[in-house]
Design a protein around this motif. Structure first.
Motif, mmCIF file in Angstrom:
data_model
loop_
_atom_site.group_PDB
_atom_site.id
_atom_site.type_symbol
_atom_site.label_atom_id
_atom_site.label_comp_id
_atom_site.label_asym_id
_atom_site.label_seq_id
_atom_site.Cartn_x
_atom_site.Cartn_y
_atom_site.Cartn_z
ATOM 1 N N UNK A 85 0.707 -1.188 -0.086
ATOM 2 C CA UNK A 85 0.210 -0.079 -0.005
ATOM 3 C C UNK A 85 0.834 1.419 -0.041
ATOM 4 N N UNK A 86 2.077 1.066 0.185
ATOM 5 C CA UNK A 86 2.996 2.289 -0.026
ATOM 6 C C UNK A 86 3.173 2.937 -1.241
ATOM 7 N N UNK A 87 2.521 4.037 -1.688
ATOM 8 C CA UNK A 87 2.515 4.376 -3.184
ATOM 9 C C UNK A 87 3.537 5.438 -3.136
ATOM 10 N N UNK A 88 3.692 5.907 -2.257
ATOM 11 C CA UNK A 88 4.853 7.208 -2.283
ATOM 12 C C UNK A 88 5.713 7.430 -1.246
ATOM 13 N N UNK A 89 7.098 7.665 -1.599
ATOM 14 C CA UNK A 89 8.175 7.991 -0.662
ATOM 15 C C UNK A 89 8.915 9.398 -0.563
ATOM 16 N N UNK A 90 8.537 10.123 0.554
ATOM 17 C CA UNK A 90 8.933 11.542 0.368
ATOM 18 C C UNK A 90 9.951 11.726 1.557
ATOM 19 N N UNK A 91 10.782 13.025 1.374
ATOM 20 C CA UNK A 91 11.388 13.428 2.446
ATOM 21 C C UNK A 91 10.721 14.109 3.578
ATOM 22 N N UNK A 92 9.670 14.866 2.913
ATOM 23 C CA UNK A 92 8.545 15.533 4.075
ATOM 24 C C UNK A 92 7.223 15.717 3.468
ATOM 25 N N UNK A 93 6.341 15.483 4.312
ATOM 26 C CA UNK A 93 5.107 15.989 4.189
ATOM 27 C C UNK A 93 4.503 17.171 4.928
ATOM 28 N N UNK A 94 3.949 18.027 4.339
ATOM 29 C CA UNK A 94 3.514 19.255 4.934
ATOM 30 C C UNK A 94 1.971 19.233 4.981
ATOM 31 N N UNK A 95 1.376 19.216 6.189
ATOM 32 C CA UNK A 95 -0.013 19.237 6.360
ATOM 33 C C UNK A 95 -0.841 20.714 6.255
ATOM 34 N N UNK A 96 -1.413 21.097 5.167
ATOM 35 C CA UNK A 96 -1.794 22.458 5.136
ATOM 36 C C UNK A 96 -1.215 23.286 4.032
ATOM 37 N N UNK A 97 -2.015 24.203 3.355
ATOM 38 C CA UNK A 97 -1.410 25.063 2.341
ATOM 39 C C UNK A 97 -2.149 26.563 2.468
ATOM 40 N N UNK A 98 -1.819 26.730 3.940
ATOM 41 C CA UNK A 98 -2.190 28.137 4.319
ATOM 42 C C UNK A 98 -0.852 28.936 4.441
ATOM 43 N N UNK A 99 -0.830 29.952 5.310
ATOM 44 C CA UNK A 99 0.358 30.936 5.215
ATOM 45 C C UNK A 99 1.419 30.183 5.498
ATOM 46 N N UNK A 100 1.497 29.326 6.796
ATOM 47 C CA UNK A 100 2.397 28.323 7.169
ATOM 48 C C UNK A 100 2.950 27.208 5.976
ATOM 49 N N UNK A 101 1.873 26.751 5.783
ATOM 50 C CA UNK A 101 2.179 25.475 4.855
ATOM 51 C C UNK A 101 2.745 26.019 3.533
ATOM 52 N N UNK A 102 2.409 27.073 2.766
ATOM 53 C CA UNK A 102 2.866 27.625 1.500
ATOM 54 C C UNK A 102 4.596 27.802 1.805
ATOM 55 N N UNK A 103 4.804 28.537 2.941
ATOM 56 C CA UNK A 103 5.977 29.010 3.150
ATOM 57 C C UNK A 103 6.985 27.821 3.526
ATOM 58 N N UNK A 104 6.376 26.884 4.279
ATOM 59 C CA UNK A 104 7.154 25.500 4.786
ATOM 60 C C UNK A 104 7.525 24.649 3.425
ATOM 61 N N UNK A 105 6.514 24.493 2.603
ATOM 62 C CA UNK A 105 6.800 23.852 1.364
ATOM 63 C C UNK A 105 7.845 24.583 0.684
ATOM 64 N N UNK A 106 7.826 25.803 0.417
ATOM 65 C CA UNK A 106 8.772 26.718 -0.293
ATOM 66 C C UNK A 106 10.225 26.266 0.339
ATOM 67 N N UNK A 107 10.359 26.568 1.381
ATOM 68 C CA UNK A 107 11.507 26.253 2.310
ATOM 69 C C UNK A 107 12.378 25.186 2.115
ATOM 70 N N UNK A 108 11.250 23.835 2.414
ATOM 71 C CA UNK A 108 11.888 22.735 2.433
ATOM 72 C C UNK A 108 12.313 22.105 1.040
ATOM 73 N N UNK A 109 11.585 22.866 -0.090
ATOM 74 C CA UNK A 109 11.569 22.427 -1.680
ATOM 75 C C UNK A 109 13.183 23.070 -1.800
#
Length: 546
Positions: free
Chosen positions: A15-39
């Motif tokens: 059932x494991x369909x994806x392997x990632x370094x990080x998952x961010x839950x949420x795409x609001x003010x914090x989530x958008x910036x966290x996605x940007x920084x980690x990427x």
């Protein structure tokens, strides 16, 4: 992934369909910036959000009248001058549609959408002790294997609804935090609204002139400040954009992350000068009186009483009617110990013939019926539309609604049902590689301009992960002793304030059975940042890493 690891966590490797370094839950003010920084640091990362678009709070809260009460030019990302200056606000305190457009601008400008999975809810997250990684399950049936899990779910994002019979109502029933995208007409309708906090105030003042008849169910009256909301032209936009460097240097270090800060000590001023400062802050038409007049409003009962009476007098001048004053002006708690809303002719709405107050303090709501709202004494108020402005399970609710399991299968929901604890609001002992933003024991919506605080938390998390990767470390978790120390420090400061003595969502008092603790760090944004910086500079002393 080993067979033993899979079985221990109740998952099948197929059932494991994806392997990632990080998952961010949420795409609001914090989530958008966290996605940007980690990427930006080269991680494979995905943000997941239940909404169909970006915005978080500003996606869901599209109710009539929703708008900023932080000045628009400070409620912004400050890591990029180009990003900051590429957007111009139309007024000092813009409304939700403009805010949502701004966050879409950010997502497009930073090319974030390709790494956001919309329309998806995270149902479970379990730390796999054999692999030292998280297994995240979504409502789509996808299982994601990730090293880091970062929650950017929002401080005020889990709507609180508690009335039996809601499903039986034959009219339209809305919670303000889940407002529909299509317009709602109130013309000629019998409308009932439950709640008169910051959100309820915005709705009431906005729809009072449209509804056929509006009944407002009030339990706790609120102190409030009249908003002054000038429009911005090109010259105004240029003026605030020219302050970019000043804002980047000032906002992270003030007490609340706003541009203004406490400048006077109560004891140092004469009564006449104190009154002058209070009046000047009031006339600003912002939150200045609350978070920039006198710090003593939070811990000195005499100072608080004087400022509270000042605000009551201002409210009495507008209401005049003694009955309205009794129902709408607080008398049993002090100014600033609850969230202080800004308003625009809210009090005047109750002078309209089509607006009525129903006090629920001595006659509470018992249930929602097919035709309306039934009170404890049996009275039924009939409506075409019911609006629930009933608030949130603040700080904890967004995460306890996800089944998060740490070491030894421990449950975050169960842990927080006994005692709400975090380490600096950034990690929780027992949950390795789980990073958190906008959770208890960090500065938050209660006492912080959220963009200031969220940017700092995101940057700390990003720097921490960067440090781990540079040292080839795989796992980080605060020790029990470190967490005990932070909780004790947090409580010592919080319990010295008047906030700790006042029932409100600040302490989780609106949720039955929720452990009582001041949810937001009260030591100030600048002081909190300094403590976080010291931890990072020490090589994350107090955090077990390997």
């Amino acid at each position: 992934m080993t067979e033993a690891a899979v079985n221990a966590n109740g998952h099948d490797a197929s059932h494991v369909t994806t392997r990632l370094d990080a998952v961010v839950i949420g795409a609001g003010v914090a989530g958008l910036y966290q996605l940007y920084r980690l990427r930006e640091q080269g991680l494979s990362v995905r943000a997941i959000d239940a909404a169909s678009g970006v915005g978080g709070t500003w996606y869901w809260n599209r109710y009539p009248g929703a708008r900023f009460d932080s000045e628009a030019y400070i409620y912004q990302y400050l890591f990029s001058e180009e990003l900051y200056k590429g957007w111009s606000w139309s007024e000092k305190f813009p409304a939700q549609p403009e805010i949502e457009r701004w966050l879409n601008y950010v997502a497009d400008r930073l090319d974030l959408r390709k790494d956001i999975q919309f329309g998806t809810t995270v149902k479970r997250a379990r730390f796999n002790e054999a692999t030292q990684r998280w297994l995240v399950t979504t409502d789509k049936g996808e299982l994601i294997d990730t090293q880091f899990l970062v929650t950017c779910c929002g401080m005020l994002s889990a709507p609180y609804v508690s009335f039996p019979g809601q499903d039986t109502f034959e009219g339209d029933l809305f919670h303000t935090a889940r407002w529909p995208k299509q317009p709602v007409s109130f013309a000629g309708k019998r409308v009932g609204i439950i709640g008169n906090g910051a959100t309820g105030i915005q709705v009431i003042q906005t729809i009072a002139g449209e509804a056929g008849h509006l009944k407002v169910f009030v339990r706790t009256p609120q102190y409030m400040i009249p908003m002054k909301n000038p429009k911005y032209d090109a010259a105004d936009a240029e003026a605030y954009k020219s302050k970019f460097k000043h804002l980047t240097e000032r906002l992270p270090h003030t007490f609340t992350g706003f541009e203004y800060d406490f400048e006077h000590a109560w004891a140092d001023l004469s009564p006449e000068r104190r009154r002058q400062v209070i009046e000047e802050c009031w006339e600003d038409g912002s939150l200045k009186l609350w978070i920039s007049s006198f710090a003593e409003v939070f811990f000195d009962e005499a100072a608080n009483a004087e400022i509270s009476e000042f605000v009551r007098d201002k409210m009495r001048e507008r209401l005049k009617d003694p009955k309205l004053c009794d129902l709408l002006i607080p008398s049993d708690y002090g100014f600033g110990t609850h969230r202080v809303p800004l308003e625009q002719n809210f009090l005047e709405a109750f002078l309209r013939p089509n607006v009525e107050i129903v006090s629920v303090k001595t006659n509470p709501i018992e249930r929602v019926t097919p035709t309306g709202i039934q009170m404890a004494d049996g009275t039924v108020h009939e409506f075409d539309i019911i609006i629930l402005a009933t608030g949130f399970d603040a700080g904890t609710g967004a995460l306890t609604r996800i089944d998060i399991r740490g070491r030894d299968g421990r449950s975050l929901k169960e842990d927080w049902s006994r005692d709400i604890r975090t380490t600096m609001g950034l990690q929780v002992h027992g949950y390795p590689n789980l990073f958190t933003t906008a959770v208890p024991l960090a500065p938050s919506a209660a006492l912080c301009n959220m963009t200031t605080c969220l940017q700092q938390q995101v940057e700390w998390i990003d720097d921490c992960i960067k440090y781990m990767r540079s040292k080839d470390l795989k796992v980080i978790e605060p020790t029990r002793e470190t967490e005990d120390g932070w909780v004790a420090h947090h409580d010592e400061i919080a319990n010295a304030t008047l906030i700790a003595k006042t029932n409100s969502w600040y302490l989780g008092s609106n949720i039955e059975g929720k452990p009582r603790r001041v949810l937001s760090y009260c030591g100030g944004v600048g002081a909190y940042r300094q403590k976080c910086d010291e931890v990072a500079a020490s090589g994350y002393q107090g955090f077990a890493m390997h």
